[in-house]
Each structure stands twice: as structure tokens, then as C-alpha cells.
Design an enzyme around this catalytic site. Structure first.
Site, mmCIF file in Angstrom:
data_model
loop_
_atom_site.group_PDB
_atom_site.id
_atom_site.type_symbol
_atom_site.label_atom_id
_atom_site.label_comp_id
_atom_site.label_asym_id
_atom_site.label_seq_id
_atom_site.Cartn_x
_atom_site.Cartn_y
_atom_site.Cartn_z
ATOM 1 N N SER A 276 0.822 -1.204 0.000
ATOM 2 C CA SER A 276 0.000 0.000 0.000
ATOM 3 C C SER A 276 0.856 1.255 0.000
ATOM 4 C CB SER A 276 -0.927 0.010 1.225
ATOM 5 O OG SER A 276 -1.682 1.206 1.249
ATOM 6 N N ASP A 277 0.461 2.178 -0.841
ATOM 7 C CA ASP A 277 1.039 3.514 -0.780
ATOM 8 C C ASP A 277 0.624 4.137 0.553
ATOM 9 O OD1 ASP A 277 2.146 6.031 -1.687
ATOM 10 O OD2 ASP A 277 0.088 6.664 -2.048
ATOM 11 N N LYS A 278 1.396 5.083 1.052
ATOM 12 C CA LYS A 278 1.053 5.746 2.320
ATOM 13 C C LYS A 278 0.212 6.998 2.101
ATOM 14 C CE LYS A 278 3.962 8.498 4.396
ATOM 15 N NZ LYS A 278 3.185 9.764 4.526
ATOM 16 N N THR A 279 0.804 7.982 1.432
ATOM 17 C CA THR A 279 0.181 9.297 1.329
ATOM 18 C C THR A 279 -1.091 9.238 0.493
ATOM 19 O OG1 THR A 279 2.391 10.243 1.425
ATOM 20 C CG2 THR A 279 0.605 11.713 0.746
ATOM 21 N N ASP B 88 -2.659 6.013 -5.198
ATOM 22 C CA ASP B 88 -3.507 7.099 -5.712
ATOM 23 C C ASP B 88 -2.774 8.034 -6.659
ATOM 24 O OD1 ASP B 88 -1.826 8.218 -3.786
ATOM 25 O OD2 ASP B 88 -3.322 9.704 -3.165
#
Length: 896
Positions: A343-346, A596
Site C-alpha cells: 500500500s502507498d502511504k500518502t 492514488d
């Protein structure tokens, strides 16, 4: 006395410097020569033409596929080829009923697949849309507005607040007219790198195409264009990622086994009949081919792709109600098998929004005080995330701001003078009139080191800022002038700011772990920020920086082991995210990826299941297989649960269909060679049509959701299918010989009896194959039950009354035979159910590797045994360490 003062100064706390780690853009020497453009004149026409011919236009190349070729792709594959061959042969022998049926199934399967693909947007097209369309550039001594696609390395462009940067460029430290400028640029590159905070860029820094200027203005020289830019390399990674999906690989494996078996057995029957009936009307090639063709059509699971597609389409509709949009149908099945979710964080795990965190407060001040004073010194309407965070926190927390009528003022106070943020002094100042006391005071808000110096130094504040910085929190100092002297300030405190986890992120990660899915955080943000956020979400803080992924001293296996064991990676670029997904896939894991931004698009495309979250960029949305419409990741849990229920339905149908196919081929092959018996073609076609039509409603059946990622286990599936089909074949031979040799039914009656048996006995096994446990543990959905029973009642009526007539070799078998055959079939599936359960109980990969010891299975088994021992040893060591830590804490507590 002087020496004592000097010693105190030396001992006073100092602010720690935390280096901002950023991707370094490498410029080859031959390109560096072309960047020495005079910023006052820019390039001339001949230089531009030469460089455009060398480097091309500043755009991402578009690769278009002919829609007809896309459609025809759905007619490829082993099973498709066999069905198409059957279609052609049915036309040659003028069997138009079979021809129409087969052609219709082929077109339906291709139409569903093509329709789903047409819904997906082009990832490369979306990436092109993120680029600026126009830019201002110095050329031939004039400041011109040109199309971005015309830029070349060496062009001098103007960057102002709000601009989308048109190409990778290097800041020159010059104003628009060529004057020296010390101003810093604040660049929002979160969509490219995942950094939650705007990045400060100064003279000599590289700014990347598609990032946004949030503050300041400067001239910059273009360094890279088109596919050579940061975003261009991401687009290239997307373009080269065109692998066959996991589900398609599984279906192809199943199809290969069935196709080879069908061709082999039907080929033997064809050769046998051609030789046996040579020189007779029955030996005419058209007659023999037609008989074998009907056998082939009945054996091949032509409805397999359609049933699978319809089941997944129904699942997609269920997910859409939970705000999960499926762009690629097969992603539903693959999501059920995902064991690692990167998973991406931001913007995915976090809000992508700076938020007021726990502040450091000077003695005598409260959280409300620091919020109020920082709000008084905030610039209204400023396009700055820090100012916006301060205003948001104050307006949502302070009662005095919530009850006001005028949103532009603060009750009881009036701002009489305001100095906006100055990049040189690094602070904002406001002069305030207290309307109750009629006294003026000043508030200063800015960089911690500036505010600490303004108040004459404060070691506690320095230590607090250092502590915040070590955790990755951005600090902002706030000070207020003294009532006795407006030129002297006292410290109020330090605001701490962080892009916090979403409220549901920690729970979502826990739910994923409970479902056997390991979550890894992969972010372009700074290492210390990543560790802080991971800790707040309940993850371990084993976050590695990107250097571990490209360490030349480590082997591929060592790097892969880092990927498996780490809880995440920080300071990564798109190529790093792509590599993490690739390494995990090479280890045999099914990987999901959420994101995103543009920087996530390559990894989204590479992953087995790419998931774009709410509010994502067009690039991420187009590269993904699934799009979440609700904020955060919590809807992924719904997606996993629904996908696992769909997987069980798909596996149930596959097990049933493979079993019925092998049973049919086995029985018909032996009975044709030994007894020279053929079932009338019309009856074979009715079995094929009715049974597959009924199983379409498996898409609404009840299922048991697994607590671990689902796997196909092809070896287990084929072995279990073969064993069940052998039991069914034994029952079929029993019916054949008992009816013919004991009850001496006529040949046409035998056809009706065997039709009803071959229609019902394998079909009822679907009540068993729908669950790994006993069939009664989860009863079938009433619609599914009625459809299956309904088709067999229809088959019962066909047999009892001999509906198709003697012209087709069919005679009524009577109610006694009909009910007996149907009853035996129904009871027999319960016996097969017990066989299935006990086979699954004793089945293991170790058993497979022992029974069929291929080199690959041996290596995999050895690896699993070694991993299990290593895990056991690690657990023992960890438990020992935990005991020592607990003892130490107890001892420390007693001493206190």
C-alpha cells in the site's frame, strides 16, 4: 565568569539537522553541455530544431491497438482453438445445430471479455493528461508561450506559483527577467513521490514534470523531456507491463489438461470407428466425424468461460454496491488469492492532509492558546498546506471561532497589521489589538530555529523540536510579544504537524492480517515519517529505505528476503515500487497494490490486483483493476470477503465441470470401444445445454468464506476430479449393464435411461463440490437448488416420455426407471461427498511432492520445510527476548 558563560553556551541544546533524502537526477556529460543556455535569450530556432530531431517531442508516445485485433484476441487459447475446430468441423459435416450453438458460445465469451476491456481507460492517456499543455519559455531573446510538447533540453522556462511543471528541469536561482533570486520554491510532488509535505527547492535543485509550484517563482533550464522524465519512466513501466493474469493462467492449465485428454480419447475413438466400419455406410468419414464431433462438444466444457464470466460479473455488481468498482472481471478471483497487499502511504493509508498533532507547550500555555495565537498570525486564503492545517485545527477546536458570525474575524481581537511569510526571515508576523483591554501585542509564527532565536533561546523547545523531527513531525514555532516590551517575545510553544493515518487504517490493517493478508507500506516519503505513521497504525516499524532494493552487494534472493520480511519501504521512486511487486511475485506470492498517484501507476499495473483509492489521479485509476469510491482502505475488506465467496463458487464449478468432463470421456471412451454403443446426438446436446445453463446460477449460491488467501491447487483439483469421475464412471457402467443385461431393456429405452443418468449423477455432485467440508454444513441457496433440481426434472420428463422420439433413437423408459435413476444419482452424490471430504483432509503439498516428485515440487517442499524451521527458531528467540525485556522493565519499575 566569562569562561562559565561560554561553557553554558557550548552546552546549550542545538537543533538537529535532518537531511531530506531525495531521488537524484543523473545528467550525462553530453547532455550537461546542452544545458548551458543563456537564460536571458534562450535557444534559437536552429538549436530547437536540432534538439527536437535528437530527443523527440516532449510527450508520451501513444500505442494504439486495433479494436478488431483486441476482439480477436479473445478467440485464442487451447480451449478456444479446440472449440473453434469443432465449430469448423460441424459446418463441414453440415451439423448446423451444433455449429450455431458452438458459434454462439464463442461469441458470448469473447463479447463479455471485450466489453469489460473497453470499459477500462488507457493508463498512458491518463498520464498524458497530467502534463501541462502550455508553458512560458525564453526563446530567441523573447518570453514566449509555447506548447509543452515543443520543449527540448536546454530550454529556459518560467515557473510561477500554481504552474504545473512542464518537464524535468533544474532551478537557476534567477527571477523571470534574469535577476539573481534567493527565493525558495515550494513544490508539491506528492502525486509523483508520495511525500506528504511540500518540498523546498533552491538553486541547482531538480524539479519534476507534473509536480506543482505552491510558492515562489524562478527560471529553470529543462534537463529531460518525454519518456526520459521522471513521469515518462513511469509511463514506460506501464507500457511494458502486459503479462497474462493469474486467473487466465489457471484456466489455461485446466484447459490444457482437458483438451489433451479429449483429443487423445476422441482421436482413438475416431481411428477405431474408421477402421472397424471401413467400406460400410457407417464408416463414411462424415458419419464418423459427426459422431466424434458430438462427443467432443459434449465433453469440452464450452460453457466454462461463460459461467466463470457471469459469476464474476454478478460479484462485480455486489461489490459496486459497496463502492468498489471492478474494471477487470478476473481481478475479483485474483483478489481472493492475494496474500500480500502493498500500500502507498500518502493519500491511501493517510489523509494526504497536514493535521495539527500534539504540540509542545511552554509553561503557562494550553493547546487552545497556541491554536488561537497561531490562527491570529495565519494568512487568510493562503495557498499553503501549513497555514491551511493551522486554520482547520483552530476552527474545528476553538469555541470562540465556531460561534462567530463573521468568518473573517476573531471575536475579541482585531488584526491591525500583518506581514505575510517572508522566505528570508522564514516567519509570519501579525500585530493584534485585544478589544477587551485595548492593548496591542504581536504574534510571530515560523520556522522553529527562527522563533527560538527570537525568544532568546530555549533548550526545552530545542529538545522538543528535535524529538518531533526524529519522529518525522513538522514543527512550527509560535511566540507572543511581552506586554512590557513589544520588541521582546516569549515562547508559546511548538505546533507539530503530520499527515495522519485515516481513522480506519489501523483497523483495516488488522482485518487484513486476520484474513491472512500481510500489509506492506511502500512510500516515497521520508524514512522517519514512514516509521512514525507505521507505528500509529499498529504496524511494526521495520521500514527499510529504498537503498535495500538496489544494493549491488546483495543477491536477488537476499533482496527478495528483505521484501518478504520488511513491513515497508520508504524514499522509493516508481521503479522501486515496481521492483518490490516484481520480487514478491517471483517468490510465487499473489500481490495486491493500492495507490492514488502517478508514482503508483507502474506498480498498480504490475501487481496481480491493482487497487486505486478514492480521490486518485487519472493515471492511477486507469492503471488499476479495481477502483475504490469510498475514502480509505476499509472497503478493501468488503472486496476481499466478496472475492473469496466468488472464488469458492468458481472453484466449485471448476471441480464439478472437470469431474463431469473426465467422467463423460472415460465412460464414453470405454463403452464405445468395448460395447460399440453411442448416445444419440440430441441427448448429448441436451446434457451440454441444460446442465451448463443451470449452473449459471451458481453466481448466487451460498458459500463459506476462507480465513486465508484462496489458492487453486491445480494438482489437488485434477486429482480429486479424477477420483470422483472414476466413482461416477463405475456407477455409469453399473446402470448400463444392469439395465441391458439384467432387465433387458430395449436399445432405445437404454438410451433414455443412460441419458437421465449421465445428466443427473454428475450434475448432483455440484452440491458436494460447492464446499470443502460436508455438503450440509452450508446449505445451497434456494434459487440454485431449484435450478439444478429443475433441469433434472426436465431431463426426467424427457426420459420417461421419450420426448425426442424413435427417430432420434429415444423411447420412453417409464416412471419406475426414471425415479429410480434420479433417486440413485441423488443418494450417490452424498457418498461422493464423504470421499471428497476425506481426500481433502489427508491432502497436502507434501503428499503431492511425494506422489509426483518433480524437481520443482521437491525444491518447493525443501524451501517450505526450511522456512518453517527458521520461523520456529525466530519465534523461540523472540519469546526469550520478550521475557528479558519484561524482566528488565519489572526491575526498573521496582527501583523507581
Amino acid at each position: 565568569m566569562v569562561d562559565s558563560t561560554d561553557e553554558k553556551k557550548k552546552e546549550s541544546a542545538k537543533l538537529e539537522e535532518h537531511e531530506h533524502v531525495e531521488h537524484e537526477d543523473i545528467i550525462p556529460p553530453e547532455l550537461e553541455v546542452l544545458l548551458q543556455t543563456n537564460p536571458r535569450t534562450g535557444l534559437n530556432a536552429s538549436e530547437i530544431a536540432d534538439r527536437q530531431s535528437t530527443f523527440g517531442m516532449n510527450e508520451l508516445p501513444e500505442r494504439k491497438t486495433n479494436p478488431l485485433l483486441k476482439f480477436l484476441r479473445y478467440f485464442t487459447g487451447p480451449m478456444s482453438y479446440l472449440i473453434e475446430l469443432a465449430c469448423v468441423l460441424s459446418g463441414l459435416v453440415e451439423d448446423w445445430l451444433d455449429f450455431g450453438l458452438i458459434l454462439a458460445l464463442l461469441l458470448v465469451n469473447a463479447g463479455i471479455g471485450y466489453g469489460e476491456e473497453r470499459k477500462a481507460e488507457s493508463a498512458l492517456a491518463a498520464l498524458r493528461q497530467t502534463l501541462a499543455l502550455k508553458t512560458r519559455c525564453w526563446r530567441d531573446g523573447k518570453l514566449q508561450e509555447i506548447d509543452v510538447r515543443e520543449l527540448v533540453p536546454g530550454d529556459v522556462v518560467v515557473l510561477r506559483i500554481g504552474d504545473i511543471i512542464p518537464a524535468d528541469a533544474r532551478l537557476l536561482g534567477l527571477g523571470v527577467n534574469g535577476e539573481q533570486s534567493e527565493a525558495e520554491l515550494q513544490i508539491d510532488q506528492s502525486a509523483l513521490t508520495g511525500e506528504s509535505l511540500p518540498v523546498t527547492k533552491t538553486k541547482g535543485s531538480t524539479v519534476y514534470s507534473s509536480s506543482i509550484v505552491k510558492q515562489g517563482q524562478q527560471l529553470a533550464v529543462v534537463t529531460k523531456t518525454g519518456t526520459q522524465t521522471f513521469i515518462g519512466r513511469a509511463a514506460t513501466l506501464i507500457a511494458i507491463t502486459a503479462e497474462q493474469g493469474h486467473f487466465q493462467k489457471v484456466i489455461n492449465k485446466i484447459a490444457n489438461v482437458l483438451v489433451v485428454t479429449t483429443i487423445l480419447l476422441v482421436g482413438i475413438v475416431l481411428a477405431y470407428q474408421m477402421l472397424k466400419y471401413r467400406g460400410t455406410p457407417a464408416g463414411d468419414w462424415k458419419v464418423v466425424v459427426k459422431n466424434c464431433l458430438v462427443l467432443t462438444v459434449a465433453a469440452i466444457p464450452v460453457g466454462l468461460p461463460t459461467v466463470m464470466s457471469v459469476t464474476m460479473a454478478v460479484g462485480a455488481k455486489q461489490l459496486s454496491k459497496k463502492k468498489v468498482i471492478v474494471k477487470r472481471l478476473t481481478a475479483i478471483e485474483e483478489l481472493a488469492s492475494v496474500s500480500v497487499l502493498c500500500s502507498d502511504k500518502t493519500g491511501t493509508l493517510t489523509l494526504n492532509e497536514l493535521t495539527f498533532d500534539e504540540p509542545y507547550l511552554a509553561p503557562g500555555y494550553t493547546s487552545d492558546d497556541i491554536l488561537l495565537y497561531s490562527y491570529l498570525a495565519a494568512e487568510p486564503g493562503a495557498n499553503d498546506p501549513i497555514e491551511a492545517a493551522v486554520r482547520r485545527a483552530a476552527e474545528s477546536t476553538l469555541d470562540v471561532l465556531q460561534k462567530r458570525e463573521d468568518s473573517h474575524s476573531v471575536p475579541g481581537y482585531k488584526v491591525t497589521a500583518f506581514q505575510p511569510f517572508n522566505p528570508v526571515t522564514k516567519m509570519t508576523q501579525a500585530t493584534i489589538l485585544n478589544l477587551k483591554t485595548d492593548e496591542h501585542f504581536r504574534v510571530a509564527k515560523g520556522a522553529p530555529q527562527v522563533i527560538i532565536e527570537l525568544v532568546g533561546g530555549n533548550d526545552d523547545a530545542v529538545n522538543a523540536v528535535n524529538a518531533l523531527a526524529r519522529r518525522g513531525l513538522r514543527a512550527l514555532g509560535v511566540a507572543k510579544s511581552l506586554p512590557s516590551d513589544p520588541e521582546k517575545f516569549e515562547l508559546i510553544g511548538m505546533i507539530s504537524l503530520l499527515d495522519p493515518p485515516r481513522v480506519d487504517s489501523a483497523e483495516t490493517i488488522k482485518d487484513c492480517n486476520d484474513l491472512g493478508v500481510e500489509v506492506k507500506m511502500i512510500t516515497g516519503d521520508q524514512h522517519i515519517i514512514a516509521k512514525e505513521v507505521a507505528g500509529r497504525m499498529g504496524m511494526s516499524r521495520v521500514i527499510l529505505d529504498a537503498n535495500h532494493l538496489v544494493d549491488p552487494t546483495k543477491s536477488e534472493d537476499e533482496v527478495t528476503e528483505h521484501c518478504k520480511r520488511a513491513d515497508g519501504f520508504a524514499q522509493v521512486i516508481p521503479e522501486h515500487k515496481y521492483r518490490v511487486v516484481e520480487l514478491l511475485q517471483n517468490k510465487g506470492l499473489l500481490v495486491g497494490m493500492t495507490g492514488d498517484g502517478v508514482n503508483d501507476a507502474p506498480a498498480l499495473k504490475k501487481a496481480d490486483v491493482g487497487i486505486a483509492v478514492s480521490g486518485c489521479t487519472d493515471a492511477a485509476r486507469s492503471a488499476a483493476d479495481i477502483v475504490l469510491l469510498a475514502p480509505g482502505l476499509s472497503t478493501i475488506i468488503d472486496g476481499i470477503r466478496v472475492s473469496r465467496s466468488i472464488f469458492q463458487r468458481l472453484r466449485s464449478y471448476a471441480l464439478y465441470r472437470i469431474t463431469s468432463t473426465i467422467h463423460f470421456l472415460l465412460f464414453m471412451f470405454v463403452v464405445t470401444l468395448v460395447e460399440d454403443w453411442n448416445m444419440p446426438a440430441i441427448l448429448l446436446i441436451m446434457i451440454c445445454v441444460l446442465n451448463d445453463a443451470a449452473t449459471l446460477v451458481i453466481s448466487v449460491d451460498n458459500t463459506q468464506i476462507s480465513t486465508k488467501p484462496d489458492k487453486w491447487r491445480i494438482g489437488q483439483l485434477l486429482t480429486l476430479s479424477t477420483i470422483l469421475s472414476v466413482f461416477l464412471a463405475g456407477l455409469s457402467f453399473g446402470h448400463f449393464y444392469v439395465a441391458r443385461d439384467i432387465f433387458h431393456v430395449t436399445p432405445y429405452e437404454l438410451n433414455s435411461i443412460m441419458y437421465l443418468h449421465i445428466s443427473s449423477a454428475p450434475h448432483f455432485t455440484i452440491f458436494s463440490t460447492r464446499l470443502p467440508g460436508f455438503w450440509w454444513e452450508n446449505m445451497p441457496h434456494w434459487i440454485f437448488f431449484i435450478c439444478v433440481i429443475g433441469t433434472q426434472i426436465l431431463a426426467l420428463l424427457f426420459s420417461v416420455y421419450g420426448v425426442f422420439g424413435e427417430a432420434h433413437g429415444v423411447a420412453p423408459c417409464g416412471w419406475a426407471w426414471g425415479l429410480a435413476v434420479l433417486g440413485i444419482s441423488f443418494v450417490y452424490f452424498m457418498i461422493l461427498d464423504v470421499v471428497k471430504v476425506y481426500i481433502l483432509r489427508v491432502w497436502s503439498f507434501g503428499l503431492t511432492a511425494t506422489l509426483c516428485p518433480t524437481p520443482g515440487r521437491k525444491a518447493k517442499l525443501a524451501s517450505r520445510v526450511a522456512e518453517a524451521k527458521e520461523k520456529e527458531n525466530a519465534t523461540k528467540l523472540w519469546n526469550k527476548l520478550a521475557i528479558h525485556v519484561a524482566a528488565h522493565e519489572l526491575d526498573f519499575g521496582l527501583r523507581q
